[in-house]
Every structure is written in C-alpha cells, then in structure tokens.
Design an enzyme around this catalytic site. Structure first.
Site, short mmCIF file in Angstrom:
data_model
loop_
_atom_site.label_atom_id
_atom_site.label_comp_id
_atom_site.label_asym_id
_atom_site.label_seq_id
_atom_site.Cartn_x
_atom_site.Cartn_y
_atom_site.Cartn_z
N GLN A 41 -10.35 -3.95 -3.17
CA GLN A 41 -11.64 -3.50 -2.65
C GLN A 41 -12.76 -3.86 -3.63
OE1 GLN A 41 -12.33 -1.75 0.43
NE2 GLN A 41 -14.37 -2.44 -0.18
N ARG A 101 -13.62 -8.39 2.17
CA ARG A 101 -12.21 -8.12 1.87
C ARG A 101 -11.40 -9.38 2.18
NH1 ARG A 101 -10.12 -3.04 1.77
NH2 ARG A 101 -8.29 -4.12 0.96
N ASP A 158 -17.41 7.32 -1.33
CA ASP A 158 -16.14 7.16 -0.62
C ASP A 158 -15.86 8.49 0.09
OD1 ASP A 158 -13.62 6.28 0.22
OD2 ASP A 158 -12.67 6.45 -1.75
N CYS A 204 -16.42 1.71 0.81
CA CYS A 204 -15.23 0.89 1.12
C CYS A 204 -14.78 1.07 2.57
CB CYS A 204 -14.10 1.22 0.16
SG CYS A 204 -13.49 2.91 0.27
N ARG A 232 0.88 -1.18 0.00
CA ARG A 232 0.00 0.00 0.00
C ARG A 232 0.91 1.22 0.00
NH1 ARG A 232 -5.31 1.59 3.46
NH2 ARG A 232 -6.13 0.17 1.90
N HIS A 282 -7.56 0.81 -6.33
CA HIS A 282 -7.76 -0.05 -5.16
C HIS A 282 -8.47 -1.34 -5.60
CE1 HIS A 282 -7.91 -1.21 -1.10
NE2 HIS A 282 -8.81 -0.39 -0.61
N1 NVA Z 1 -10.07 6.82 -1.41
C1 NVA Z 1 -9.68 6.38 -0.10
C2 NVA Z 1 -9.89 4.91 0.03
C3 NVA Z 1 -9.57 4.35 1.39
C4 NVA Z 1 -9.74 2.88 1.49
C5 NVA Z 1 -8.23 6.76 0.16
O1 NVA Z 1 -7.39 6.58 -0.72
O2 NVA Z 1 -7.95 7.23 1.27
N1 CP Z 2 -11.23 0.01 2.59
C1 CP Z 2 -9.94 -0.05 2.97
O1 CP Z 2 -9.01 -0.32 2.18
O2 CP Z 2 -9.76 0.15 4.29
P1 CP Z 2 -8.37 0.38 5.05
O3 CP Z 2 -7.83 1.71 4.59
O4 CP Z 2 -8.74 0.37 6.50
O5 CP Z 2 -7.43 -0.73 4.69
#
Ligand code: NVA
Ligand code: CP
Length: 300
Positions: free
Chosen positions: A131, A286, A219, A258, A101, A128
């Site tokens: 997800q 997930r 989101d 998500c 990540r 992502h």
């Molecule tokens: N769009 C959000 C998704 C988190 C799972 C982010 O990148 O923070």
């Molecule tokens: N939805 C998601 O990826 O959650 P986290 O940021 O908690 O991993």
C-alpha cells in the site's frame, strides 16, 4: 541458486531498491504492453478479506504475461492445519512467487524462510508495505518528490501506521502521527525509526499534527480482526479528518486513505470525496506499484 528477492517489509528492502521498484512500476504504467513475466505463475494466499489487493495483483500479473492462482485459507490444506513451511516448499515447486495476506506476521516470515521463490506481503496485522508503494507513487505523481515533505497520520498505531514509519525513513519524509495513547504504535517500530534517524513525531494533538502538512492520511478505526470496535471508535473520534483539519494543512495538501473507508467515521465525506482527495488514483496505483514489485521480485 541466489536467494529469492522477497518483499516482506519496507525496512527489509534498501531505499535505492525501493526507488528502483517504484520507477519500474511507473515505467510499466506508461508501457502497458510490456510482458516481462510471460509464463510466470503467482500463488496468492488470502486468510483475510480483500478487494484491492486481490484484484490488483491478479490483473497485474496477467498484464505482465503471467497468471495467478488464488488460495483462500479455508479452502486449502493450510486451513486444515498443513504447516506454512510445507506449504511453502510445495508451492515453490509450482509457482514463481507467492503473495500472502494473513493475520499473523510469523506466517509471512515462515513462508519466506521455507519458500525457494519470492514471497510478497499483501498485509499482515503488523504492516502493509504494498500500500505504501502505491501511496508514495500517488503523492509523487501529483506533487513531485515526497522527500522532505510533512506527512500526517491520524489514527491508531496499526499496520498502515507502521508501514508509514518504514516509508518515512526509506523515502526521506517527515511523519507526524496523531495517535491516541491507548492505541499506540508498537514501541520496537519507533525504536527502529529512531535508530535509523527517521524524522518521526508522535502526538495526541491532531490539530497540531495537521498544521502545515503536505499530506494527511487516515485509515479505518477498526482493522480486520480488531475485536473492540466500540471502544476503538470512541478513542479515535477526536482524530477524525474533517475540513477544518484539512484547512490547517498547506493549501495544496493532499488527502489519502488506503480504503475501505467509512464516511463520517475516520474521515468526513466532504474530505474523502473533496478536491484534495486522491483516493481513486491511490487505489489505481496499487496495480502499477505492485507490477513493479512483481517484476522486481521475479527478475534474475
Ligand atoms: N488497517 C486496515 C487496512 C486495510 C487495507 C486493516 O488491517 O484492516
Ligand atoms: N487497501 C487494501 O489493501 O484494500 P483491500 O483490503 O481491499 O485489499
């Protein structure tokens, strides 16, 4: 030696394989005793915060008989400037797969280029995909095949919006994105979707987008790393998912997010915690969808 089976983005994996991965996830959800990854190790690199991704991958690999090693960027040599390429080469000598990540999608691609084991995208600023595997699984558990359904995205053109576009093409659903023109989806993603013949509509009219939807998703207005929070919230306020918008959708429409969510920002508490919301099943999936990803990546 055959090339590693990376899971970098939905548009890098063909539709049939994505379906195979989902089916694998579903069968592992049913048979919790299956341990096809006994003795296998997964390294997980986190350069951004996470709750679901971190816990679901670790529990998932453990349930499959393997183990996880978590590397937080700042506490590894990556945080002190060791290159992604060298990290990839070294980790490949220890582990059987790597999940990352990170903010910069180039790091994901460099990792995949230099690793000799599969690399999994656990979120970048661009996409992502894990997800979306959980989201498709969740929709289909509740309502059957997602093919031909109308999915509506209300929000900015962020990483989740991009993966929804990839998923719309790969899983054959129609996607309407209600997005402010100041926070658009990257044009190359829309160009890709058009070239592939995906059924994608972009509008600034959130009411029209929600009308007759089978699934409404949103989101956070401020993704990890976004600096201009105040401006983004102002631009996105007209795209909030509320009960009025859910009523415009089909009577059996579902709501997904998500997570993490911000009640009364991108979605009202009434919708998020209401009867059409399947967010907790989505979060649980997930784990199951990623077990499918792990088992696929690490199989011969
Ligand atoms: N769009 C959000 C998704 C988190 C799972 C982010 O990148 O923070
Ligand atoms: N939805 C998601 O990826 O959650 P986290 O940021 O908690 O991993």
């Amino acid at each position: 030696m055959s090339a590693p089976k990376h899971f970098l983005d939905l548009h890098d994996v063909d539709a049939k394989t994505l379906r195979t991965i989902l089916d694998l996830g579903t069968s592992l959800k049913k048979d919790k005793t299956a341990q096809p990854l006994r003795g296998k190790s997964l390294a997980m690199i986190f350069e951004k915060p996470s709750t679901r991704t971190r816990v679901s991958f670790e529990v998932g690999i453990n349930q499959l008989g393997g183990n996880a090693i978590i590397m937080d960027g700042p506490s590894s040599q990556l945080g002190r400037g060791e290159s992604v390429a060298d990290t990839a080469r070294v980790l490949s000598r220890y582990v059987d797969a790597i999940m990352i990540r990170t903010d910069d999608p180039q790091k994901l691609h460099d990792l995949a280029k230099y690793a000799s084991v599969p690399v999994i995208n656990g979120l970048t600023d661009d996409s992502h995909p894990c997800q979306l595997m959980a989201d498709v699984m969740t929709y289909e558990e509740h309502r059957g095949s997602i093919r031909g359904k109308k999915v509506t995205w209300c929000g900015d053109g962020n990483n989740m919006a991009v993966s929804f576009i990839h998923a719309a093409e790969r899983f054959g659903f129609s996607l309407t994105l209600a997005v402010p023109k100041e926070l658009p989806v990257r044009p190359e993603v829309l160009d890709w979707a058009k070239a592939e013949g995906a059924d994608i509509t972009v509008t600034t009219d959130a009411d029209a987008a929600c009308t007759d939807a089978d699934l409404i998703v949103t989101d956070t207005w401020v993704s990890m790393g976004d600096a201009d929070a105040e401006q983004r919230c102002a631009l996105l306020q007209p795209f909030q998912v509320d009960a009025k918008r859910m009523k415009l959708a089909k009577s059996d429409a579902l709501f997904m997010h998500c997570l993490p969510a911000h009640r009364e920002e991108e979605v009202t508490a009434e919708v998020l915690d209401g009867p059409q919301s399947v967010i907790w099943d989505e979060a649980e999936n997930r784990l199951h969808a990623q077990k499918g990803v792990l088992a696929w990546c690490m199989s011969e």
